[in-house]
Design a protein around this motif. Structure first.
Motif, PDB file in Angstrom:
ATOM      1  N   LEU A  58       0.414  -1.219  -0.300  1.00  0.00           N
ATOM      2  CA  LEU A  58       0.591   0.290   0.278  1.00  0.00           C
ATOM      3  C   LEU A  58       0.862   1.092   0.154  1.00  0.00           C
ATOM      4  O   LEU A  58       0.480   1.870  -0.908  1.00  0.00           O
ATOM      5  N   LEU A  59       2.064   1.480   0.779  1.00  0.00           N
ATOM      6  CA  LEU A  59       3.091   1.480   0.653  1.00  0.00           C
ATOM      7  C   LEU A  59       3.585   2.778  -0.547  1.00  0.00           C
ATOM      8  O   LEU A  59       3.501   3.584  -1.108  1.00  0.00           O
ATOM      9  N   GLY A  60       3.442   1.588  -0.935  1.00  0.00           N
ATOM     10  CA  GLY A  60       4.786   1.617  -2.447  1.00  0.00           C
ATOM     11  C   GLY A  60       3.143   1.963  -3.589  1.00  0.00           C
ATOM     12  O   GLY A  60       3.772   3.453  -4.514  1.00  0.00           O
ATOM     13  N   LEU A  61       2.288   1.918  -3.594  1.00  0.00           N
ATOM     14  CA  LEU A  61       1.601   2.651  -4.686  1.00  0.00           C
ATOM     15  C   LEU A  61       0.830   4.011  -4.379  1.00  0.00           C
ATOM     16  O   LEU A  61       1.056   5.017  -5.060  1.00  0.00           O
ATOM     17  N   LEU A  62       1.240   4.518  -2.422  1.00  0.00           N
ATOM     18  CA  LEU A  62       0.662   5.413  -2.339  1.00  0.00           C
ATOM     19  C   LEU A  62       1.747   6.151  -2.846  1.00  0.00           C
ATOM     20  O   LEU A  62       1.066   7.080  -3.149  1.00  0.00           O
ATOM     21  N   PHE A  63       3.012   6.019  -2.824  1.00  0.00           N
ATOM     22  CA  PHE A  63       4.719   6.734  -3.806  1.00  0.00           C
ATOM     23  C   PHE A  63       4.349   6.820  -5.052  1.00  0.00           C
ATOM     24  O   PHE A  63       4.609   8.207  -5.510  1.00  0.00           O
ATOM     25  N   LEU A  64       3.914   6.203  -5.485  1.00  0.00           N
ATOM     26  CA  LEU A  64       3.551   6.021  -7.121  1.00  0.00           C
ATOM     27  C   LEU A  64       2.484   6.790  -7.893  1.00  0.00           C
ATOM     28  O   LEU A  64       3.091   7.550  -8.212  1.00  0.00           O
ATOM     29  N   LEU A  65       1.406   6.712  -6.515  1.00  0.00           N
ATOM     30  CA  LEU A  65       0.481   7.755  -7.159  1.00  0.00           C
ATOM     31  C   LEU A  65       1.039   9.516  -6.518  1.00  0.00           C
ATOM     32  O   LEU A  65       0.212   9.870  -7.695  1.00  0.00           O
ATOM     33  N   LEU A  66       1.350   9.703  -5.535  1.00  0.00           N
ATOM     34  CA  LEU A  66       1.644  10.777  -5.664  1.00  0.00           C
ATOM     35  C   LEU A  66       2.620  11.015  -6.113  1.00  0.00           C
ATOM     36  O   LEU A  66       2.952  13.357  -6.678  1.00  0.00           O
ATOM     37  N   THR A  67       3.994  11.156  -7.298  1.00  0.00           N
ATOM     38  CA  THR A  67       4.768  10.930  -7.571  1.00  0.00           C
ATOM     39  C   THR A  67       4.643  10.839  -8.914  1.00  0.00           C
ATOM     40  O   THR A  67       4.104  12.125  -9.762  1.00  0.00           O
ATOM     41  N   THR A  68       3.524  10.424  -9.173  1.00  0.00           N
ATOM     42  CA  THR A  68       2.843  11.070 -11.041  1.00  0.00           C
ATOM     43  C   THR A  68       1.757  12.282 -10.834  1.00  0.00           C
ATOM     44  O   THR A  68       1.589  13.014 -11.326  1.00  0.00           O
ATOM     45  N   ALA A  69       0.799  12.065  -9.064  1.00  0.00           N
ATOM     46  CA  ALA A  69      -0.165  13.491  -8.971  1.00  0.00           C
ATOM     47  C   ALA A  69       1.275  14.634  -9.113  1.00  0.00           C
ATOM     48  O   ALA A  69       0.634  15.567 -10.185  1.00  0.00           O
ATOM     49  N   TYR A  70       2.380  14.578  -8.721  1.00  0.00           N
ATOM     50  CA  TYR A  70       3.590  15.877  -8.616  1.00  0.00           C
ATOM     51  C   TYR A  70       3.884  16.390  -9.976  1.00  0.00           C
ATOM     52  O   TYR A  70       3.454  17.412 -10.007  1.00  0.00           O
ATOM     53  N   ARG A  71       3.966  15.450 -10.625  1.00  0.00           N
ATOM     54  CA  ARG A  71       4.484  15.705 -11.829  1.00  0.00           C
ATOM     55  C   ARG A  71       4.333  15.697 -13.505  1.00  0.00           C
ATOM     56  O   ARG A  71       4.518  17.071 -13.636  1.00  0.00           O
ATOM     57  N   ASN A  72       2.952  15.328 -13.053  1.00  0.00           N
ATOM     58  CA  ASN A  72       1.539  15.971 -14.128  1.00  0.00           C
ATOM     59  C   ASN A  72       1.184  17.455 -13.843  1.00  0.00           C
ATOM     60  O   ASN A  72       0.698  18.561 -14.747  1.00  0.00           O
ATOM     61  N   GLY A  73       0.823  17.643 -12.211  1.00  0.00           N
ATOM     62  CA  GLY A  73       0.210  18.443 -12.387  1.00  0.00           C
ATOM     63  C   GLY A  73       1.663  19.879 -12.105  1.00  0.00           C
ATOM     64  O   GLY A  73       1.311  21.051 -12.237  1.00  0.00           O
TER      65      GLY A  73
END
Length: 510
Positions: A58-73
């Motif tokens: 779950l932590l790994g998925l969370l880091f993937l989500l936050l990284t993707t959100a930041y890059r696109n934002g």
């Protein structure tokens, strides 16, 4: 505030996407300590390998989500920021190119670069502030679940700190505005001094000019240091308060863990959130300074955009030459308002200003600006404007390189090249404003006769209007009109007016 509001509205979709994605990133960042605490309590403490793998996943998925959100934002926001900065530069440029504009070069430079950047940074500030609020809210909820007092410290302490820091925003705005104003004045003076270096040397005024620039630059330095001290003091205060608030949360959590009110995993969560909250607290604390700087720059841009209305119904010119006529106009007061009436942007009308503008390139490139002009009649134009002497003075001739603004040329040389450019364009109506003030008397007479011969041969339909008090130029005109306060007060030939009108003689033959 109109400039900032327009920046937000015309980038609203990218700004909205950026706020959502940066807010999601910050929410995920705040969730990381919560998941770590849960992993300790539910997996590490129980010794369950399956639960450990699940929570780590779950932590790994969370880091993937936050990284993707930041890059696109960040991609959306940087694109919007660059577009807005470019749009502001174009708006400022369009205004200062208005013939009614009297902006100083240094002001234009700082407003179209530094101020445009600072104002457009609001597009970056809004999502960062939104993300900081989102992170604070998620952290506060997480702390309330663990302990209501811990959550209340965040929910109550954060607004109190922000309100207290907001009181410094007006002071920052004023000092940043003063810094930008004085910096523009110093840049403008430096540009003027460099442009007029040759005349200054000629009259021995280098030391006076140096003293003047030294005075203005020192004033600019004082304003810059004062603004920097204000912003630095504010940043230090906001960082200190934010750090103390986060430390207070951590200390309170430690006390609760010692008294058995929270578990080991919950202590880890609180310590992690306390450390993490330093970033959003710092962002929220610095926000007033950011917005104050953006507002100060936006106010300077708005001042330029309001200075000269973009749409205004122009009055008709009071006098116009008939077909083939060379008309002289003597304006006893400031002629600038009169000249604006002729500058309607029509391709049939060309207004050549008193202060000629040259650009970096060759002499040829400064004279031949369009393919329509071409080389046809270039020799005649150079002769009529007495610019052939300027060309002959350089081994490269027409291919001689000119520095920016023609700073290496004398005032007379710049005037003659600008006149050659205007004559080569062959507009149906050419309006000249004192085109020979920087040349000697012999050259002035040659130019007067050259303009007459080039544009007013028998059968010519071209009109020339010369706004001047030069007897040499007025002597070659067909008719002279004398104007005072926008009204025609006398009309006649140069010879007749000089003989019969004492006011004309006092203005022209002095």
């Amino acid at each position: 505030m109109s400039v900032l509001w327009r920046a937000v509205t015309r980038n609203r979709w990218r700004l909205l996407a950026g706020c959502v994605l940066i807010g999601l990133h910050q929410a995920c960042e705040a969730t990381v300590p919560i998941l770590i605490g849960e992993t300790v309590d539910l997996a590490v403490s129980t010794g369950s390998l399956l639960r450990l793998v699940t929570w780590v996943g779950l932590l790994g998925l969370l880091f993937l989500l936050l990284t993707t959100a930041y890059r696109n934002g960040a991609r959306q926001l940087m694109r919007a920021l660059a577009d807005e900065s470019h749009a502001l530069r174009l708006e400022v440029a369009a205004k200062v190119l208005d013939p009614r504009a009297e902006a100083r070069t240094g002001d234009v430079l700082t407003i179209s670069t530094t101020d445009a950047d600072h104002a457009s940074y609001l597009i970056d500030y809004v999502p960062r502030i939104f993300g900081a609020l989102m992170a604070t809210a998620v952290s506060a909820v997480g702390l309330c679940v663990i302990s209501v007092p811990l959550g209340l410290v965040v929910l109550i302490g954060t607004p109190v700190v922000l309100v207290a820091l907001q009181r410094a925003a007006p002071l920052i705005t004023r000092r940043v505005a003063v810094r930008q104003e004085v910096a523009g004045r110093a840049s403008s003076l430096a540009t003027d001094l460099v442009t007029g270096l040759r005349p200054l040397r000629g009259i021995g005024a280098q030391e006076a000019a140096d003293a003047r620039y030294h005075e203005v630059s020192r004033e600019s330095l004082r304003a810059t240091l004062l603004a920097a001290r204000t912003q630095g003091g504010f940043q230090a205060a906001s960082t200190t308060v934010s750090t103390l608030l986060a430390c207070g949360i951590a200390i309170l959590a430690g006390w609760f863990a010692l008294t058995g009110r929270i578990s080991a995993g919950e202590l880890i969560t609180v310590i992690g959130l306390a450390a993490f909250l330093g970033e959003p607290f710092g962002t929220l604390a610095a926000a007033p300074s950011w917005i104050a700087t953006a507002r100060a720059s936006a106010d300077r841009i708005a001042e330029v955009l309001r200075a000269w209305p973009g749409t205004e119904e122009a009055a008709d010119p009071p006098v116009l030459p008939t077909d083939g006529e060379c008309l002289g106009v003597v304006v006893e007061t400031d002629p600038s308002a009169l000249l604006q009436l002729y500058d309607d942007g029509s391709p049939d009308v060309l207004v050549a200003p008193h202060h000629p503008e040259l650009f970096s390139g060759t002499i040829r490139e400064n004279i031949i600006l369009t393919e329509i002009s071409g080389q046809n009649g270039l020799d005649g134009v150079l002769s009529a404007s007495a610019a052939e002497d300027v060309v002959a003075a350089h081994p490269d001739g027409l291919d001689h390189a000119i520095a920016e603004r023609g700073s290496a040329l004398s005032g007379g040389q710049r005037q003659r090249l600008a006149l050659a450019r205007a004559l080569l364009a062959r507009p149906r109506l050419l309006v000249l404003h004192d085109p020979t003030t920087a040349v000697d008397a012999v050259t002035e007479h040659a130019i007067a006769r050259g303009i007459r011969d080039l544009r007013h041969r028998p059968g010519s339909q071209l009109g020339t209007l010369i706004v001047t008090t030069s007897p040499a130029l007025l002597a070659v005109t067909d008719r002279v009109v004398v104007m005072r306060d926008g009204e025609v007060v006398a009309t006649g030939t140069h010879a007749s007016l000089a003989a019969a009108d004492p006011g004309y003689r006092a203005t022209v033959l002095r």
